[in-house]
Each structure stands twice: as C-alpha cells, then as structure tokens.
Design a protein around this motif. Structure first.
Motif, PDB file in Angstrom:
ATOM      1  N   HIS A 110       0.812  -1.226   0.000  1.00  0.00           N
ATOM      2  CA  HIS A 110       0.000   0.000   0.000  1.00  0.00           C
ATOM      3  C   HIS A 110       0.848   1.279   0.000  1.00  0.00           C
ATOM      4  O   HIS A 110       0.546   2.237  -0.722  1.00  0.00           O
ATOM      5  N   HIS A 114       1.165   4.567  -2.714  1.00  0.00           N
ATOM      6  CA  HIS A 114       1.212   6.021  -2.479  1.00  0.00           C
ATOM      7  C   HIS A 114       2.490   6.628  -3.072  1.00  0.00           C
ATOM      8  O   HIS A 114       2.452   7.689  -3.706  1.00  0.00           O
ATOM      9  N   SER A 135       0.442   9.887   5.601  1.00  0.00           N
ATOM     10  CA  SER A 135      -0.907   9.310   5.599  1.00  0.00           C
ATOM     11  C   SER A 135      -1.358   9.078   7.031  1.00  0.00           C
ATOM     12  O   SER A 135      -0.713   9.516   7.976  1.00  0.00           O
ATOM     13  N   ASP A 302      -6.764   7.025  -0.131  1.00  0.00           N
ATOM     14  CA  ASP A 302      -6.628   5.661  -0.631  1.00  0.00           C
ATOM     15  C   ASP A 302      -7.430   5.457  -1.908  1.00  0.00           C
ATOM     16  O   ASP A 302      -8.599   5.830  -1.981  1.00  0.00           O
TER      17      ASP A 302
END
Ligand code: KG4
Ligand code: ZN
Length: 338
Positions: A110, A114, A135, A302
């Motif tokens: 993940h 980003h 984040s 997201d």
C-alpha cells in the motif's frame, strides 16, 4: 494492449481502478462514511462493507472502461499494510478472480502505491525522487531511485502525521476524520497564536508528532477549563498545530534536498490533501529549483489507481507472484533499503 485491474481495501475506502493501454480509464472510490458516528474506523464493519461493494465496483469499473472481465490481463490488489480483515476481502477477491480467469495476480504494498501515485499525473516526477509520504498510518521520507529501488531516509518514531491530525481534531471536538476538519478550522484562525514545538531528533530525517500532540493537550488543559473552547480559539489552535506539522515536514524535506542528489519532489498520501502543506512544499521546491508533483485529490487518499499502477510496474519489471502468496502475518514484501 494490456488491461490492468487494481483493487484497494486496506482501510475505509473500497476502490477499483482500470489502467488500459497505459491510460487510467476508471478509479472508483466508495468511502465508508458510516464510521463517522463511531469517531474512527471500526475494523469489522469495514470488512463487511468491502465485501458488499467490491463486486459491484468491479462491474462498474469495467463498464466505464468498456471492457469485459475476460479482457483483463493482470489483477493487482493491496496486500498490506492495513486492517487485516479489510485487506483480506480485496486480496482474496483478486486472487479468486485471477484463478478463475487464469491471469497473473500482483500483490501491492500500500505504501508503495502512495509512493508512485505522482506518476498518475500528466506531468510525472523524475528519479531520483524525494517522496514525502504522509498518511493516517505512515510518515516517511524516501529517496526513490527507480521503480524497484527505494532508500528510506526517515520515518516517524511515534505517531503518523495523519494520526496527529486525527487525534488533535478529536481533542478539539472537531470530529473524524480530523485532517480536513483541522484544515477548515485553520483557515479561520491565526497560526501565530501559539508556537507549538517541532521535535528535534538525533536523526535529522526522522519525525515525531507525539510531543506536539501533548503540547496541544497541555495548552487546552491550561487555558480552557472543562474543555470548553470558543470557536475562534479552536480555529487558532488548529492553525498553530497545522503550522507545526508543516514546519516539521518542510524542515526534513529541505535537509534531504541539501544532502542528496534529488531531481524532483512528490508529496503523497492522505495528508497530501492539505492545501497549506501543498503550498509550503511547492515553495520549498521553487526555492531549491526542483520539480514538484503533488497528485490531485483523487490520488491522495486511498485509491486503486495507485495500486493498479504500482502493480503494473512490478509486472513490467518481470516480477511474478504465486496465488498462494500470503502476506500475513506482517507486512508484505516492499522494496525499501536503509
Ligand atoms: O492515505 P490515507 O487516505 O489512508 C492511510 O493510508 O492512512 O490517509 C488518511 C489520513 C487521515 O489521517 C486524514 O485525517 C488525513 O489523511 N487527511 C488530511 C487531510 N485530508 C485527509 N490531513 C490533513 N489535511 C487534510 N486536508
Ligand atoms: Zn493510504
């Protein structure tokens, strides 16, 4: 022509994207707004909501891309980090699809999603790239040399930047999610009301937001009895807090710019939606004569576009993954070195 399907389900957004022949043709994001009433994300409810929405979203993403399921060549899904139950929904769905279609499956980290999200913009970052990842779960300063080489320069030693926004917002009675609420309150406040401290750590590239959070708490306790804070004061504290976060991030970014050979900067992750932070880093880039790419809003929070893109790059670099691939327990393979 290569058609890539991406699925993201690490937290409270279910997202499905399609990249067709290198072009993003769908990036559908279903946000689970119902967590608001609990003041934060409830993991079990999140998993159930992902389960309900993932299939309709895949159908919609294919429809807007004018593709049938059989046209998909590669299937990518977020494999972590994130809420385990939530991740499992998207990951297992993607694996099942890959198995039934007999197409390759690519698990995506993940954070790496980003990191490369700036490449979804028409004007792309250039390597070596200083990626500032901010984040809800992570705060990282990374020197990104290519699509396969990432050097970690620094990270938070306690809270993530977004987490600090969320916790301070809660403290001030602004509600959840805190980032956008603080930004809005700060617009009406004066940042010079309080100079909250920015932690100075032994490692010049690391961050710490826990002390800042405590300073805000002490200030509130000292100045407002029974936690009754007038609106204008709340706005001022929000502005002062936000300014301290921005000072911490720009300071470390400047340190990296002075030390390393860097061609461009990219501010990514949910907190990259913060306009004053975007402005501050744009100024830094201008000052150091560097290119800066900050993704547009749909690619900050997201989203599956970044997962499809990252998965495609891994696939193009020759990486292949087994369907038995299971990232649990722990964080899936990433490409960081320190
Ligand atoms: O990347 P993201 O959507 O989820 C994670 O991977 O963590 O980031 C969510 C975080 C939350 O902490 C939220 O408060 C923060 O991003 N955020 C913001 C803003 N919009 C979202 N923080 C500051 N200013 C904003 N405008
Ligand atoms: Zn994220």
């Amino acid at each position: 022509m290569m058609n890539v399907l991406g699925i993201e389900s690490s937290c409270d957004e279910t997202s499905v994207a399609v990249i067709s022949d290198g072009k993003l043709t769908a990036n559908l994001i279903a946000s689970q707004d119902f967590h608001v009433k609990y003041g934060g994300v409830v993991p079990e409810l999140s998993s159930r909501a992902h389960l309900q929405i993932v299939l309709p979203l895949v159908k919609d993403a294919l429809a807007v891309s004018n593709l049938a399921l059989n046209d998909i060549d590669v299937i990518c899904a977020t494999a972590g980090p994130g809420l385990i139950g939530a991740l499992l929904v998207g990951l297992t769905f993607a694996k099942g699809l890959a198995y039934s279609l007999k197409k390759p499956f690519v698990p995506v980290n993940h954070i790496e999603g980003h990191v490369y999200s700036g490449f979804l913009m028409p004007d792309k970052p250039e390597f070596p790239l200083l990626a500032i990842v901010v984040s809800g779960g992570h705060t990282l300063l990374l020197l990104v040399k290519s699509f396969t080489e990432i050097q970690k320069l620094g990270s938070t030693v306690d809270d993530a930047a977004g987490e600090a926004f969320d916790k301070v917002a809660k403290m001030l009675g602004l509600g959840y999610p805190g980032g956008p609420k603080i930004q809005k309150a700060a617009e009406l406040g004066n940042k010079d009301t309080v100079t909250f401290p920015v932690a100075d750590l032994a490692d010049p590239f690391n961050f710490s937001f826990s002390g800042l959070k405590t300073s805000v708490l002490r200030y509130v306790q000292k100045n407002f009895k029974d936690n009754i804070i007038p609106d204008n004061e709340r706005n001022n504290i929000s502005a002062s807090f936000q300014d301290a976060v921005i000072r911490a991030i720009t300071r470390n970014a400047e340190r990296a710019l002075r030390k390393y050979d860097i061609k461009s900067l990219s501010l990514v992750g949910g907190v990259a939606a913060n306009q004053p932070l975007r402005d501050a880093l744009t100024n830094v880039a201008l000052q150091y004569n560097k290119k800066i790419v900050i993704p547009e809003m749909q690619f900050c929070g997201d989203n599956a576009a970044m997962i499809a893109f990252r998965g495609l790059k891994l696939y193009e670099s020759g990486k292949r993954f087994d369907l038995s691939y299971n990232p649990f327990p722990g964080i899936p393979e990433n490409h960081f070195s320190s």
